[in-house]
Design an enzyme around this catalytic site. Sequence first.
Site, short mmCIF file in Angstrom:
data_model
loop_
_atom_site.label_atom_id
_atom_site.label_comp_id
_atom_site.label_asym_id
_atom_site.label_seq_id
_atom_site.Cartn_x
_atom_site.Cartn_y
_atom_site.Cartn_z
N HIS A 178 32.84 111.26 15.28
CA HIS A 178 31.40 111.19 15.51
C HIS A 178 30.70 111.14 14.15
O HIS A 178 31.17 111.76 13.20
CB HIS A 178 30.92 112.41 16.31
CG HIS A 178 29.59 112.20 16.92
ND1 HIS A 178 28.42 112.49 16.26
CD2 HIS A 178 29.22 111.67 18.11
CE1 HIS A 178 27.40 112.17 17.03
NE2 HIS A 178 27.86 111.66 18.16
N GLU A 189 32.66 110.85 24.94
CA GLU A 189 33.19 109.77 25.77
C GLU A 189 34.52 110.11 26.43
O GLU A 189 34.89 109.51 27.44
CB GLU A 189 33.35 108.48 24.94
CG GLU A 189 32.12 108.04 24.21
CD GLU A 189 31.04 107.47 25.11
OE1 GLU A 189 30.96 107.90 26.27
OE2 GLU A 189 30.30 106.60 24.67
N1 COA Z 1 40.24 107.11 15.29
C1 COA Z 1 40.84 106.93 14.11
N2 COA Z 1 40.23 106.99 12.92
C2 COA Z 1 38.91 107.24 12.94
C3 COA Z 1 38.20 107.43 14.13
C4 COA Z 1 38.93 107.36 15.35
N3 COA Z 1 38.33 107.53 16.52
N4 COA Z 1 36.91 107.67 13.85
C5 COA Z 1 36.79 107.60 12.53
N5 COA Z 1 37.99 107.36 11.97
C6 COA Z 1 38.30 107.23 10.55
C7 COA Z 1 37.87 105.87 10.03
O1 COA Z 1 38.87 104.92 10.17
C8 COA Z 1 37.52 106.17 8.62
O2 COA Z 1 38.71 106.21 7.85
P1 COA Z 1 38.78 105.48 6.41
O3 COA Z 1 37.71 106.15 5.60
O4 COA Z 1 40.18 105.74 5.98
O5 COA Z 1 38.47 104.04 6.69
C9 COA Z 1 36.97 107.61 8.66
O6 COA Z 1 37.53 108.20 9.83
C10 COA Z 1 35.47 107.64 8.75
O7 COA Z 1 35.04 106.76 9.77
P2 COA Z 1 33.65 106.07 9.80
O8 COA Z 1 33.78 104.75 10.48
O9 COA Z 1 33.00 106.10 8.46
O10 COA Z 1 32.83 107.04 10.72
P3 COA Z 1 31.48 106.69 11.41
O11 COA Z 1 30.63 107.91 11.29
O12 COA Z 1 30.90 105.42 10.95
O13 COA Z 1 31.98 106.45 12.92
C11 COA Z 1 32.38 106.57 15.19
C12 COA Z 1 31.70 107.25 14.00
C13 COA Z 1 32.02 107.34 16.47
C14 COA Z 1 31.87 105.15 15.33
C15 COA Z 1 33.91 106.58 14.98
O14 COA Z 1 34.38 107.91 14.89
C16 COA Z 1 34.66 105.79 16.05
O15 COA Z 1 34.82 104.60 15.96
N6 COA Z 1 35.15 106.51 17.13
C17 COA Z 1 35.83 105.81 18.22
C18 COA Z 1 34.80 105.23 19.18
C19 COA Z 1 34.11 106.28 20.00
O16 COA Z 1 34.71 107.19 20.53
N7 COA Z 1 32.78 106.13 20.12
C20 COA Z 1 31.95 107.02 20.89
C21 COA Z 1 31.05 107.80 19.99
S1 COA Z 1 30.16 109.06 20.87
#
Ligand code: COA
Length: 363
Positions: A246, A305
Amino acid sequence: MKNGLEDVVAAETQLSHVDGEAGQLIIRGVSLDHLAGHASYEDVVALLFGGLLGQAYDRAELARRLGEMRAEVFAHVGAVDGPLLELPPVDIMRALIARLPDGDDLDTALRLLAAPAVFLPAALRLKLGEAPVAPKPALSHSADILAMLGDRMPSKQEVAALDAYLVTISDHGLNASTFASRVVASTKAGLTSSVLAAIGALKGPLHGGAPGPVLDMLEAIGTAENAEAWLLDALDHGERLMGFGHRVYRVRDPRADALKGALKRLTTADPASHHRIQLAEAVEQSALAILKARKPDRPLDVNVEFYTALLLDALSFPREAFTGVFAIGRTVGWIAHAREQALEGRLIRPRSLYVGPLPQQAA
Ligand code: COA
């Protein structure tokens, strides 16, 4: 520049507060623990709308008018034609909402709450070749949604579970769709325009589109013994684990436990559901351990989710409808934020950093 506007404060709000370190969600002064499982959807509408839509109204009056609006918007279901029916349910819902008049008064707001609740069940039935079921205005919002979906009166437990879901996801700080709603409202466009923008932002898999894939993942894993190998393989292929991580929470998303509680109350007597929850818990434990080992610097925990997927599945929503159900619940937050922005905020107009080529200098 802050990539993704991370940690940028872009609005002042009295509507909700997400404490990412403590894992707490406060909606208008009330902690989620006191709302989910206790308040109805109509209670939360009254809570979030209070003072933002002009006239004073009590909860009973609001529930009555919301029921009337469900009956009113049902007429738009007749506009679904062949090409529209080919689209995913959330896109059918969005197209029908686009037919509604724009405005910024209470009637527009209530019509926008009624619309997704009516359009989604109707779209799902039409896609199956079944006739849409007309709303019953005297029912509660949650009861009527389930009645329109299944063409039968839902049980008390089912209504309570949907209420818990809609309340839990009603508002959540400045998430991407709420921000989109506020950006549109800041131009003084009406509430229908704000809600349409918000639905566009919501449907992406990084925001509200995750629960369908969560269910796919649980089914692909199948048994608790398979979880570790499956999850490691997914990460090795560069995939993200849906239902984890998140932008704001650095600990467990409090909404996950609110929904898990609602799910357990709904499915106590059903052995198949009990087995499913056990599988989900095993996958959750395994994923948390793996993510901790793989990303030691980035706390990644379960998000809303994960249990949404199981709860909506138990309520007989097909997985392609999950994002639409999210929209049904979040519309109240989008509207409240849009009103707050329109009443108190300025035009949202950030700047960009130009990194493209400069014009050729004349020789
Ligand atoms: N699975 C695996 N790795 C994850 C991850 C997940 N669900 N969520 C984040 N990471 C990793 C990223 O790959 C990144 O690694 P890196 O720095 O080596 O590239 C790191 O953690 C940071 O991720 P980042 O994309 O900067 O975080 P964000 O704040 O932009 O993303 C979300 C937040 C929710 C978009 C992200 O956690 C995600 O894609 N989750 C899965 C989708 C989901 O469940 N969405 C519902 C949200 S309520």
